[in-house]
Motif scaffolding. Structure first.
Motif, PDB file in Angstrom:
ATOM      1  N   PHE A   4      -5.330  -1.669   6.374  1.00 30.29           N
ATOM      2  CA  PHE A   4      -5.132  -0.790   7.845  1.00 30.29           C
ATOM      3  C   PHE A   4      -6.410   0.641   7.695  1.00 30.29           C
ATOM      4  O   PHE A   4      -7.176   0.942   8.895  1.00 30.29           O
ATOM      5  CB  PHE A   4      -3.952  -0.943   6.930  1.00 30.29           C
ATOM      6  CG  PHE A   4      -3.252   0.105   8.843  1.00 30.29           C
ATOM      7  CD1 PHE A   4      -3.571  -0.357  10.118  1.00 30.29           C
ATOM      8  CD2 PHE A   4      -1.282   0.426   8.349  1.00 30.29           C
ATOM      9  CE1 PHE A   4      -2.911   0.452  10.528  1.00 30.29           C
ATOM     10  CE2 PHE A   4      -0.861   1.002   8.812  1.00 30.29           C
ATOM     11  CZ  PHE A   4      -1.257   0.838  10.706  1.00 30.29           C
ATOM     12  N   HIS A   5      -6.513   1.715   6.611  1.00 32.16           N
ATOM     13  CA  HIS A   5      -6.948   2.387   6.841  1.00 32.16           C
ATOM     14  C   HIS A   5      -7.446   2.803   5.346  1.00 32.16           C
ATOM     15  O   HIS A   5      -8.805   3.748   5.772  1.00 32.16           O
ATOM     16  CB  HIS A   5      -5.925   3.437   6.646  1.00 32.16           C
ATOM     17  CG  HIS A   5      -5.115   3.694   8.210  1.00 32.16           C
ATOM     18  ND1 HIS A   5      -3.936   3.148   7.159  1.00 32.16           N
ATOM     19  CD2 HIS A   5      -4.690   4.097   8.842  1.00 32.16           C
ATOM     20  CE1 HIS A   5      -2.849   3.489   8.403  1.00 32.16           C
ATOM     21  NE2 HIS A   5      -3.396   3.868   9.085  1.00 32.16           N
ATOM     22  N   GLY A   6      -8.055   1.678   5.413  1.00 30.24           N
ATOM     23  CA  GLY A   6      -9.375   1.312   3.778  1.00 30.24           C
ATOM     24  C   GLY A   6      -8.643   2.234   2.520  1.00 30.24           C
ATOM     25  O   GLY A   6     -10.022   2.804   2.191  1.00 30.24           O
ATOM     26  N   TRP A   7      -7.734   2.129   2.512  1.00 31.47           N
ATOM     27  CA  TRP A   7      -7.386   3.008   1.182  1.00 31.47           C
ATOM     28  C   TRP A   7      -7.779   2.047  -0.126  1.00 31.47           C
ATOM     29  O   TRP A   7      -7.676   1.065   0.776  1.00 31.47           O
ATOM     30  CB  TRP A   7      -5.470   3.505   0.806  1.00 31.47           C
ATOM     31  CG  TRP A   7      -5.117   4.788   1.442  1.00 31.47           C
ATOM     32  CD1 TRP A   7      -5.960   4.693   2.873  1.00 31.47           C
ATOM     33  CD2 TRP A   7      -3.795   5.075   1.462  1.00 31.47           C
ATOM     34  NE1 TRP A   7      -4.973   6.172   2.722  1.00 31.47           N
ATOM     35  CE2 TRP A   7      -4.175   6.174   2.459  1.00 31.47           C
ATOM     36  CE3 TRP A   7      -3.199   5.284   0.365  1.00 31.47           C
ATOM     37  CZ2 TRP A   7      -3.280   7.449   2.140  1.00 31.47           C
ATOM     38  CZ3 TRP A   7      -2.233   6.249  -0.018  1.00 31.47           C
ATOM     39  CH2 TRP A   7      -2.100   6.780   1.319  1.00 31.47           C
TER      40      TRP A   7
ATOM     41  N   HIS B 200      -0.056   3.664   0.672  1.00 30.12           N
ATOM     42  CA  HIS B 200       0.568   4.898   2.634  1.00 30.12           C
ATOM     43  C   HIS B 200       1.427   4.444   3.130  1.00 30.12           C
ATOM     44  O   HIS B 200       2.141   5.119   3.381  1.00 30.12           O
ATOM     45  CB  HIS B 200      -0.989   4.372   3.206  1.00 30.12           C
ATOM     46  CG  HIS B 200      -1.212   5.490   4.565  1.00 30.12           C
ATOM     47  ND1 HIS B 200      -1.970   4.583   5.734  1.00 30.12           N
ATOM     48  CD2 HIS B 200      -0.911   6.960   4.696  1.00 30.12           C
ATOM     49  CE1 HIS B 200      -2.314   6.049   6.017  1.00 30.12           C
ATOM     50  NE2 HIS B 200      -1.382   6.784   5.782  1.00 30.12           N
ATOM     51  N   ARG B 201       1.471   3.460   3.706  1.00 29.34           N
ATOM     52  CA  ARG B 201       2.209   3.056   4.933  1.00 29.34           C
ATOM     53  C   ARG B 201       2.709   1.342   4.287  1.00 29.34           C
ATOM     54  O   ARG B 201       2.924   1.062   5.829  1.00 29.34           O
ATOM     55  CB  ARG B 201       1.772   2.947   6.250  1.00 29.34           C
ATOM     56  CG  ARG B 201       1.857   4.507   6.822  1.00 29.34           C
ATOM     57  CD  ARG B 201       0.864   4.707   8.139  1.00 29.34           C
ATOM     58  NE  ARG B 201       1.734   3.699   9.267  1.00 29.34           N
ATOM     59  CZ  ARG B 201       1.249   3.807  10.055  1.00 29.34           C
ATOM     60  NH1 ARG B 201      -0.472   5.108  10.319  1.00 29.34           N
ATOM     61  NH2 ARG B 201       1.752   3.020  11.350  1.00 29.34           N
ATOM     62  N   GLY B 202       2.359   0.909   3.306  1.00 27.92           N
ATOM     63  CA  GLY B 202       3.266  -0.183   3.339  1.00 27.92           C
ATOM     64  C   GLY B 202       2.383  -1.499   3.326  1.00 27.92           C
ATOM     65  O   GLY B 202       3.235  -2.673   2.899  1.00 27.92           O
ATOM     66  N   MET B 203       1.373  -1.769   3.701  1.00 26.87           N
ATOM     67  CA  MET B 203       1.444  -3.016   4.245  1.00 26.87           C
ATOM     68  C   MET B 203       0.520  -2.944   2.667  1.00 26.87           C
ATOM     69  O   MET B 203       0.340  -3.151   1.844  1.00 26.87           O
ATOM     70  CB  MET B 203      -0.253  -2.522   4.685  1.00 26.87           C
ATOM     71  CG  MET B 203      -1.262  -3.782   5.574  1.00 26.87           C
ATOM     72  SD  MET B 203      -2.033  -3.521   6.622  1.00 26.87           S
ATOM     73  CE  MET B 203      -3.271  -4.987   6.405  1.00 26.87           C
TER      74      MET B 203
ATOM     75  N   CYS C 113       0.627  -1.086  -0.434  1.00 25.03           N
ATOM     76  CA  CYS C 113      -0.320  -0.347   0.399  1.00 25.03           C
ATOM     77  C   CYS C 113       0.902   1.013   0.184  1.00 25.03           C
ATOM     78  O   CYS C 113       1.881   1.562   0.739  1.00 25.03           O
ATOM     79  CB  CYS C 113      -1.326  -0.031   1.894  1.00 25.03           C
ATOM     80  SG  CYS C 113      -2.044   1.312   0.926  1.00 25.03           S
TER      81      CYS C 113
ATOM     82  N   CYS D 163      -7.459  -1.530   0.973  1.00 27.52           N
ATOM     83  CA  CYS D 163      -6.212  -2.009   1.832  1.00 27.52           C
ATOM     84  C   CYS D 163      -6.649  -1.883   3.266  1.00 27.52           C
ATOM     85  O   CYS D 163      -7.665  -0.702   3.448  1.00 27.52           O
ATOM     86  CB  CYS D 163      -4.803  -1.204   2.317  1.00 27.52           C
ATOM     87  SG  CYS D 163      -4.000  -1.252   3.373  1.00 27.52           S
TER      88      CYS D 163
END
Ligand code: FES
Ligand SMILES: [Fe+2]
Length: 469
Positions: A115-118, A94-97, A92, A113
């Motif tokens: 984690f934060h829903g991107w 955003h932060r790589g997940m 991702c 994603c």
């Protein structure tokens, strides 16, 4: 520890460090057991070469994805709305997940994603960022998934992380031409299995890209006169006269070996030739493959073999009869069977190493395949896959999934012949660690596939090209 300094500078050096340098027929064991060498492979080889990520049939519809893990890299392959395929680093922006894990299907037309829903479209474009106005602005590409080169051949989806990879079909030469008549892209899984082995991935590859071990490991294959399930007692030295001759042909990026008669055999194996001329003896070998390999011969071919076993010897060699009967049966049962001349058959049949991870044994009806993937950190572990692909009649394609087994010993359905190979693996790799063993000493005719794969690797890892020498 100067060796580490020798090899860990970031660029290929144009020279193979002495501890990893192969001789004409010698391969130092460090290439199999040193963690440092594994990292060199992952950094410099696997980031540069085309490698099969999955079969096309594993992502049949738009939004279906498959995660391919190679070392620390995870790549997702996604079926597009127009039927095409794209591949992305599975991280991702955003932060790589990891955006996806394993296989599955995107819901609501987006990859999400957790984690934060991107969200991302199937084409990797950023489609939703919650509270986007709270981020500093960046380019559209920077929000979107980072693409990876993708291509298809033979029903496989290949990926390459290289910036400018060669054309996939050029990289695969000569497989594309040699295997075109077999139409591997129209084959589908009959079965597929995955496990982990306590060996370097190349230790396992090596065990499947040479035929020299046939008499030593699979002695029953020398004894088709004993019926479809011959004795597997070790062969005494005099029985090696019947061993097949399995010369390697090395290509620039791949290799192949075939089963054939030793050119200088003269009358030494005349007994075997006389045997093979008997229909039931040839048919026994084919029946064995169906019963104890579960591939190379399909259930339909097995029926042809049983019919052949009841026939009297005649003018036409049993091998030719068998092929005719397999084709007739297949056509009668509605299979779009690949038609080819015997010449075309011999040009493609055999055992191919699709460097670096795939091994395929190609027949007209089916393909027996293996894939070996390195562990991210441990040179003494790998993922091992074994599968059979087949030409089916329309509507007859079975539903299959990967059978995952923790330890190969926990599954008793490998068949006698693959079990013999698997039983060797731990011991081969454990033996390589011996203080009394320096490296592999290879047969110049039947094990050059192994030497060749190291030569190919040296181009990528050390910038050394044998062809330049
Ligand atoms: S890491 Fe993917 S949305 Fe935050
Ligand atoms: Fe084997």
């Amino acid at each position: 520890m100067t060796a580490v300094e020798d090899t860990t500078d970031s660029e290929a050096t144009g020279k193979v460090p002495p501890r990893y340098a192969c001789g004409e027929t010698f391969v130092p064991k460090g290439r199999y057991i040193d963690p440092e060498f594994l990292q060199l492979e992952l950094d410099r080889l696997f980031t540069q070469v085309w490698q099969p990520a999955c079969r096309e049939e594993e992502i049949p519809d738009p939004g279906r994805y498959c995660e391919y893990v190679i070392g620390r890299q995870s790549i997702m392959v996604v079926r597009q709305k127009d039927g095409g395929i794209k591949a992305f680093y599975n991280a991702c922006t955003h932060r790589g997940m990891k955006v996806v894990r394993g296989t599955g299907c995107a819901v609501d037309g987006d990859l999400r994603c957790e984690f934060h829903g991107w969200r991302f479209g199937f084409d990797g474009r950023s489609s939703f960022v919650p509270s986007r106005d709270e981020f500093l602005s960046r380019s559209r590409e920077a929000w979107s998934l980072r693409p990876v080169a993708v291509g298809t051949w033979g029903g496989w989806v290949f990926i390459s992380m290289a910036e400018n990879p060669p054309e996939l079909l050029d990289w695969l030469d000569p497989l594309v031409t040699a295997l075109a008549p077999f139409r591997l892209e129209d084959m589908r899984f009959r079965w597929r299995k995955r496990t982990r082995l306590a060996a370097n991935y190349k230790t396992v590859i090596d065990a499947f890209i040479e035929g020299y071990h046939t008499a030593g490991t699979h002695p029953q294959t020398l004894r088709p006169t004993q019926g479809p399930r011959p004795s597997a007692e070790p062969a005494p030295p005099q029985e090696y006269v019947y061993a097949p001759y399995t010369p390697t042909t090395a290509y620039r990026n791949h290799s192949r070996f075939i089963y054939t008669a030793r050119p200088d055999s003269g009358d030494r194996d005349s007994a075997r030739k006389a045997q093979a001329a008997r229909p039931e003896v040839f048919a026994n070998s084919m029946q064995y493959n169906y019963l104890e390999v579960g591939s190379l011969v399909t259930e339909r071919d097995y029926r042809a073999a049983r019919q052949l076993a009841r026939m009297e010897p005649g003018e036409v060699p049993p091998f030719v009869l068998y092929h005719q009967m397999c084709e007739e049966l297949a056509l009668a049962e509605g299979v779009d069977y690949p038609r080819m001349s015997m010449q075309e058959y011999f040009a493609g049949n055999g055992d191919w190493h699709v460097f670096p991870t795939l091994v395929i044994l190609v027949e007209k009806s089916c393909v027996l395949g293996y894939r070996m993937l390195p562990d991210a950190e441990d040179p003494n572990r790998c993922v091992f896959e074994m599968f059979s692909l087949e030409h089916f009649a329309p509507g007859e394609v079975p539903e299959t999934r990967w059978l995952e087994v923790q330890r190969w010993q926990d599954h008793d359905g490998w068949g006698e012949l693959p079990t013999q190979d698997l039983r060797n693996i731990d011991a081969i790799h454990a033996g390589m660690h011996s203080r009394g063993f320096d490296g592999l000493w290879l047969n110049t005719a039947q094990e050059m596939s192994i030497r060749n794969q190291h030569a190919i690797a040296d181009r990528f890892i050390f910038g050394v090209d044998d062809h330049d020498a």
